[in-house]
Enzyme design. Sequence first.
Site, PDB file in Angstrom:
ATOM      1  N   ASP A 181       0.335   2.825  -1.841  1.00 36.31           N
ATOM      2  CA  ASP A 181      -0.948   3.086  -2.790  1.00 36.31           C
ATOM      3  C   ASP A 181      -1.413   1.394  -3.278  1.00 36.31           C
ATOM      4  O   ASP A 181      -0.428   0.625  -3.525  1.00 36.31           O
ATOM      5  CB  ASP A 181      -0.538   3.465  -4.203  1.00 36.31           C
ATOM      6  CG  ASP A 181      -1.531   3.965  -5.223  1.00 36.31           C
ATOM      7  OD1 ASP A 181      -2.562   3.058  -5.295  1.00 36.31           O
ATOM      8  OD2 ASP A 181      -1.533   5.015  -5.874  1.00 36.31           O
ATOM      9  N   HIS A 187      -3.218   6.414  -2.465  1.00 42.10           N
ATOM     10  CA  HIS A 187      -3.724   6.946  -3.962  1.00 42.10           C
ATOM     11  C   HIS A 187      -4.720   8.236  -3.490  1.00 42.10           C
ATOM     12  O   HIS A 187      -5.414   8.548  -4.552  1.00 42.10           O
ATOM     13  CB  HIS A 187      -4.438   5.779  -4.462  1.00 42.10           C
ATOM     14  CG  HIS A 187      -4.594   5.962  -5.915  1.00 42.10           C
ATOM     15  ND1 HIS A 187      -3.676   5.673  -6.880  1.00 42.10           N
ATOM     16  CD2 HIS A 187      -5.798   5.913  -6.579  1.00 42.10           C
ATOM     17  CE1 HIS A 187      -4.077   5.780  -7.993  1.00 42.10           C
ATOM     18  NE2 HIS A 187      -5.434   5.995  -7.992  1.00 42.10           N
ATOM     19  N   SER A 200      -3.846   9.306 -11.400  1.00 41.52           N
ATOM     20  CA  SER A 200      -4.328   8.062 -11.811  1.00 41.52           C
ATOM     21  C   SER A 200      -4.687   7.963 -13.597  1.00 41.52           C
ATOM     22  O   SER A 200      -3.945   8.155 -14.249  1.00 41.52           O
ATOM     23  CB  SER A 200      -5.299   7.665 -11.058  1.00 41.52           C
ATOM     24  OG  SER A 200      -5.719   6.148 -10.991  1.00 41.52           O
TER      25      SER A 200
END
Length: 277
Positions: free
Chosen positions: A224, A257, A148
């Site tokens: 995600d 995620h 991320s």
Amino acid sequence: MELIAENRSFGGRQLRYSHRSEVLACDMIFAVYLPPQAEQGPVPVLYWLSGLTCTDENFVTKAGAQRYAAEHGIAIVAPDTSPRGEGVADDPDGAYDFGLGAGFYVNATEAPFAANYQMYDYVVSELPALVEAELPLDPKRQAISGHSMGGHGALTIALKNPGRFKSVSAFSPICSPLKCPWGEKALGGYLGDDKEAWREYDATELVARAEERLPMLVDQGEADDFLAEQLKPELLEKVGAAADYPMAIRMQPGYDHSYYFIASFIGEHIAFHAANL
């Protein structure tokens, strides 16, 4: 470096250190996994950069990376995600996506953040010099990865330092901070309004002008929640094709995620780096 925790893991050692960072002007904590091969001499090293709200502990406790690092004989260094401590500026509203836990791996130029938020220099210069001087790591065999915000950090740091790393990978990276709310808030807050300065921390901008063709692997979960608004891997894929930059961007059906996603594919990422190290 002060050792504050040690655990045996897959024949190696999971270590946690504290130190005074001159670059960040605060005390910092970071984690190191040394595989069993490090007892015989220097081993290659993978730097791992975590995402928003994380510390040095998330990856260490959730990813299951030690098993694969031990198999391949690779050390893993995992820094914190921002400066910490009393007097370190935070988001005025206490939001999760700016300030503490959200250093974005940039060198801040705007007050009050410039006093401490120099995470790019910390990851690129200060921390490697520290661990290479004290631990059996081979500075000629380095790779970098992250998740991320940390995926953004890994990609940009690798692209900005040709010849430094043998490979780069990322899970769910913020591919273009110039074109997403997380990036606009962070880069605007740390670097000010001049978007030319932002371009130095945007992977799509850096790939477009990269001279080195570093082996690159990106995994992105199709389930995600942040995919469309924040991550935008299609922008990285498009600029990579235009620049003839070979990269593997894999869309993984059903994955989100979380660290469940990372744990599912971290073995493949470490094997990818091992092949290049």
